[in-house]
Scaffold this motif. Structure first.
Motif, PDB file in Angstrom:
ATOM      1  N   ASN A  87      36.188  29.212  39.767  1.00 39.93           N
ATOM      2  CA  ASN A  87      36.989  28.055  40.137  1.00 39.93           C
ATOM      3  C   ASN A  87      37.409  27.262  38.906  1.00 39.93           C
ATOM      4  O   ASN A  87      36.958  27.517  37.780  1.00 39.93           O
ATOM      5  CB  ASN A  87      36.202  27.159  41.098  1.00 39.93           C
ATOM      6  N   ASP A  88      38.255  26.263  39.114  1.00 35.49           N
ATOM      7  CA  ASP A  88      38.743  25.438  38.003  1.00 35.49           C
ATOM      8  C   ASP A  88      37.619  24.690  37.308  1.00 35.49           C
ATOM      9  O   ASP A  88      37.713  24.391  36.104  1.00 35.49           O
ATOM     10  CB  ASP A  88      39.787  24.431  38.517  1.00 35.49           C
ATOM     11  N   ASP A  89      36.549  24.383  38.039  1.00 31.28           N
ATOM     12  CA  ASP A  89      35.427  23.657  37.433  1.00 31.28           C
ATOM     13  C   ASP A  89      34.438  24.582  36.745  1.00 31.28           C
ATOM     14  O   ASP A  89      33.380  24.150  36.279  1.00 31.28           O
ATOM     15  CB  ASP A  89      34.709  22.812  38.492  1.00 31.28           C
ATOM     16  N   GLY A  90      34.770  25.876  36.677  1.00 28.58           N
ATOM     17  CA  GLY A  90      33.903  26.824  35.991  1.00 28.58           C
ATOM     18  C   GLY A  90      32.849  27.444  36.877  1.00 28.58           C
ATOM     19  O   GLY A  90      32.155  28.380  36.456  1.00 28.58           O
ATOM     20  N   LYS A  91      32.717  26.981  38.100  1.00 27.62           N
ATOM     21  CA  LYS A  91      31.746  27.549  39.014  1.00 27.62           C
ATOM     22  C   LYS A  91      32.342  28.771  39.704  1.00 27.62           C
ATOM     23  O   LYS A  91      33.556  28.914  39.794  1.00 27.62           O
ATOM     24  CB  LYS A  91      31.326  26.506  40.051  1.00 27.62           C
ATOM     25  N   THR A  92      31.473  29.636  40.168  1.00 29.98           N
ATOM     26  CA  THR A  92      31.935  30.861  40.846  1.00 29.98           C
ATOM     27  C   THR A  92      31.716  30.750  42.345  1.00 29.98           C
ATOM     28  O   THR A  92      30.817  30.031  42.808  1.00 29.98           O
ATOM     29  CB  THR A  92      31.206  32.109  40.320  1.00 29.98           C
ATOM     30  N   SER A  93      32.534  31.446  43.073  1.00 34.61           N
ATOM     31  CA  SER A  93      32.396  31.493  44.521  1.00 34.61           C
ATOM     32  C   SER A  93      32.783  32.892  44.994  1.00 34.61           C
ATOM     33  O   SER A  93      33.525  33.609  44.317  1.00 34.61           O
ATOM     34  CB  SER A  93      33.280  30.437  45.190  1.00 34.61           C
ATOM     35  N   GLU A  94      32.269  33.256  46.111  1.00 34.95           N
ATOM     36  CA  GLU A  94      32.568  34.566  46.675  1.00 34.95           C
ATOM     37  C   GLU A  94      33.463  34.423  47.907  1.00 34.95           C
ATOM     38  O   GLU A  94      33.345  33.463  48.668  1.00 34.95           O
ATOM     39  CB  GLU A  94      31.285  35.300  47.063  1.00 34.95           C
ATOM     40  N   SER A  95      34.347  35.394  48.070  1.00 35.40           N
ATOM     41  CA  SER A  95      35.209  35.419  49.253  1.00 35.40           C
ATOM     42  C   SER A  95      35.333  36.860  49.731  1.00 35.40           C
ATOM     43  O   SER A  95      35.168  37.808  48.962  1.00 35.40           O
ATOM     44  CB  SER A  95      36.596  34.843  48.934  1.00 35.40           C
ATOM     45  N   THR A  96      35.601  37.013  50.997  1.00 36.83           N
ATOM     46  CA  THR A  96      35.754  38.352  51.569  1.00 36.83           C
ATOM     47  C   THR A  96      37.227  38.624  51.857  1.00 36.83           C
ATOM     48  O   THR A  96      38.005  37.700  52.101  1.00 36.83           O
ATOM     49  CB  THR A  96      34.941  38.499  52.870  1.00 36.83           C
ATOM     50  N   TYR A  97      37.579  39.881  51.801  1.00 32.79           N
ATOM     51  CA  TYR A  97      38.943  40.281  52.091  1.00 32.79           C
ATOM     52  C   TYR A  97      38.907  41.685  52.691  1.00 32.79           C
ATOM     53  O   TYR A  97      37.914  42.403  52.602  1.00 32.79           O
ATOM     54  CB  TYR A  97      39.811  40.250  50.835  1.00 32.79           C
ATOM     55  N   THR A  98      40.002  42.083  53.315  1.00 34.96           N
ATOM     56  CA  THR A  98      40.083  43.365  54.008  1.00 34.96           C
ATOM     57  C   THR A  98      40.870  44.370  53.188  1.00 34.96           C
ATOM     58  O   THR A  98      41.930  44.049  52.645  1.00 34.96           O
ATOM     59  CB  THR A  98      40.742  43.200  55.386  1.00 34.96           C
ATOM     60  N   VAL A  99      40.337  45.574  53.101  1.00 36.75           N
ATOM     61  CA  VAL A  99      40.999  46.654  52.371  1.00 36.75           C
ATOM     62  C   VAL A  99      41.259  47.817  53.326  1.00 36.75           C
ATOM     63  O   VAL A  99      40.378  48.201  54.106  1.00 36.75           O
ATOM     64  CB  VAL A  99      40.130  47.148  51.191  1.00 36.75           C
ATOM     65  N   ALA A 100      42.469  48.370  53.261  1.00 37.12           N
ATOM     66  CA  ALA A 100      42.797  49.567  54.026  1.00 37.12           C
ATOM     67  C   ALA A 100      42.488  50.792  53.173  1.00 37.12           C
ATOM     68  O   ALA A 100      42.966  50.896  52.038  1.00 37.12           O
ATOM     69  CB  ALA A 100      44.268  49.558  54.423  1.00 37.12           C
ATOM     70  N   VAL A 101      41.695  51.714  53.705  1.00 35.81           N
ATOM     71  CA  VAL A 101      41.293  52.913  52.972  1.00 35.81           C
ATOM     72  C   VAL A 101      41.849  54.137  53.696  1.00 35.81           C
ATOM     73  O   VAL A 101      41.441  54.432  54.832  1.00 35.81           O
ATOM     74  CB  VAL A 101      39.762  53.021  52.868  1.00 35.81           C
ATOM     75  N   PRO A 102      42.802  54.862  53.075  1.00 31.42           N
ATOM     76  CA  PRO A 102      43.361  56.051  53.734  1.00 31.42           C
ATOM     77  C   PRO A 102      42.288  57.082  54.041  1.00 31.42           C
ATOM     78  O   PRO A 102      41.385  57.324  53.241  1.00 31.42           O
ATOM     79  CB  PRO A 102      44.362  56.583  52.699  1.00 31.42           C
ATOM     80  N   ILE A 103      42.380  57.700  55.218  1.00 33.38           N
ATOM     81  CA  ILE A 103      41.451  58.749  55.632  1.00 33.38           C
ATOM     82  C   ILE A 103      41.958  60.083  55.094  1.00 33.38           C
ATOM     83  O   ILE A 103      43.093  60.471  55.341  1.00 33.38           O
ATOM     84  CB  ILE A 103      41.343  58.805  57.169  1.00 33.38           C
ATOM     85  N   LYS A 104      41.124  60.771  54.354  1.00 29.98           N
ATOM     86  CA  LYS A 104      41.527  62.037  53.748  1.00 29.98           C
ATOM     87  C   LYS A 104      41.364  63.219  54.700  1.00 29.98           C
ATOM     88  O   LYS A 104      42.065  64.228  54.575  1.00 29.98           O
ATOM     89  CB  LYS A 104      40.729  62.285  52.469  1.00 29.98           C
ATOM     90  N   ASP A 105      40.433  63.118  55.633  1.00 31.09           N
ATOM     91  CA  ASP A 105      40.143  64.211  56.554  1.00 31.09           C
ATOM     92  C   ASP A 105      41.089  64.128  57.752  1.00 31.09           C
ATOM     93  O   ASP A 105      40.957  63.253  58.610  1.00 31.09           O
ATOM     94  CB  ASP A 105      38.691  64.122  57.006  1.00 31.09           C
TER      95      ASP A 105
END
Length: 305
Positions: A87-105
Motif C-alpha cells: 500500500n501507499d503507507d508501505g504496509k502489505t495486504s493480501e487480496s484474492t482474484y479469479t484466474v481462468a485456467v484452460p483445460i488441456k485434457d
C-alpha cells in the motif's frame, strides 16, 4: 470479414452457415473475456472451442449468449488465487482474484459439456471436431493413427456391447508368429511417416504390420482400425492373457471415428514387449507393452489360411 455465401448453396444450408457465424461472433467476445482472466500466457484456444462448437451444433439450434458462455466455460477451470500488494503507507495486504485456467485434457472438456450443456458428444463428433481443428490450425488433416495421447490424457474407449460380443477365441498359436516378429525386427529404426509410408524405408504403425504379414503371404488391411475389424470379422481375436509372438495389439489413444476408435497397432514380441512404428518416437521401436488402459483389442491373423 465473412466470405459471401455463394448463390448455389442451398437455402437451408446457407441459413446454418449464417447462424454459425453469429454464434462464432458471440463466442469470440466470450473467449476474449475469459482470456482476460488467464495468466502466464495460458490463453484459451479459440479455434479449438469453435471447432468443438461447430461439430456439436452445426445444423442444430444454437445456444443463447448465456448458454454460449456456459459452453466456453467448459474449456476452463476457475481458481481463486491470492496476491500480496504494498500500500501507499508501505504496509502489505493480501487480496484474492479469479484466474481462468484452460483445460488441456479434451476428454475432461467433453465431460463438462455433457454435464453443463446436456449435449453428449459421440465419438464421431469428437473426431470431426479434431479434424476441423487440424485443418484450420495447421492446414492439414488430423492424424488418424499414432501412439501419442496429445490432449486426451483421460480418454478411455468403452467398447459397445455388439463390439464385445464374440471377441475372444481360443485360437491355435500357428507357426508363423515368430516369423512375423522377425520381419518386424528388420524394420527397427526405420523412420515414421503417415504421408510417406511405403516410400523408401518410411512406415507408419499399420504399414509396418501389413508389410510384415505380407512378407509371409498373409494379406491384411492397410489401416490399424481396419486391421482390427478384419480380426473381429474373421474370428481372429483373443484375450490379452493369450498373447503370443506375432499377435497384433490395438490401442485407442483418442477418438477418430473409425472402428472401435482404434488409433495404433503393434506386433507383440513376447516377454511383455512390442514392436511398433511409433509416432511419438519417430521410428520403429522395440519396447515394453505400453498404455495398458488404452489397449482395446488383440488379434492373431498369422493363423489365417
Amino acid at each position: 470479414m465473412n466470405i459471401p455465401i455463394h448463390d448455389s448453396v442451398p437455402a437451408e444450408y446457407s441459413s446454418h452457415i449464417v447462424s454459425m457465424r453469429e454464434s462464432f461472433e458471440t463466442l469470440d467476445t466470450i473467449i476474449q473475456a475469459i482470456n482476460n482472466e488467464t495468466e502466464s500466457g495460458q490463453s484459451l484456444d479459440s479455434v479449438q472451442v469453435k471447432s468443438v462448437f461447430y461439430s456439436l451444433y452445426f445444423g442444430a439450434a444454437q445456444p443463447s449468449a448465456a448458454a454460449s458462455k456456459k459452453f466456453a466455460d467448459c474449456f476452463v477451470t476457475y481458481e481463486e488465487r491470492t496476491k500480496t500488494e504494498t500500500n501507499d503507507d508501505g504496509k502489505t495486504s493480501e487480496s484474492t482474484y479469479t484466474v481462468a485456467v484452460p483445460i488441456k485434457d479434451l476428454s475432461k472438456v467433453y465431460q463438462n459439456i455433457a454435464s453443463v450443456m446436456g449435449r453428449s458428444a459421440s465419438y464421431e463428433d469428437m473426431s470431426n471436431a479434431t479434424e476441423i481443428y487440424y485443418r484450420i490450425a495447421y492446414g492439414q488433416p488430423a492424424p488418424k493413427e499414432d501412439d501419442s495421447v496429445d490432449g486426451w490424457e483421460g480418454w478411455a474407449y468403452q467398447p459397445k456391447a455388439e463390439e464385445l460380443a464374440n471377441l475372444y477365441h481360443n485360437l491355435p498359436t500357428g507357426e508363423l508368429g515368430i516369423e512375423v516378429v522377425k520381419m518386424a525386427m528388420t524394420r527397427l529404426g526405420d523412420p515414421y511417416s503417415q504421408e510417406k509410408r511405403g516410400q523408401g524405408s518410411y512406415v507408419d504403425c499399420s504399414y509396418l504390420t501389413m508389410w510384415c504379414y505380407k512378407q509371409l503371404g498373409i494379406i491384411i488391411p492397410g489401416t490399424a482400425s481396419e486391421q482390427g475389424r478384419f480380426c473381429v470379422n474373421n474370428g481372429l481375436t483373443i484375450a490379452k492373457k493369450d498373447l503370443v509372438p506375432g499377435d497384433l495389439v490395438f490401442w485407442s489413444h483418442k477418438p477418430n471415428g473409425r472402428f472401435m476408435n482404434i488409433t495404433h497397432v503393434g506386433v507383440y514380441a513376447e516377454g511383455g514387449k512390442v514392436i511398433d512404428a511409433s509416432f511419438s518416437k519417430g521410428v520403429v521401436v522395440y519396447r515394453n507393452l505400453f498404455d495398458f488402459d488404452k489397449q482395446v483389442l488383440y488379434g492373431r491373423p498369422h493363423i489365417k489360411k
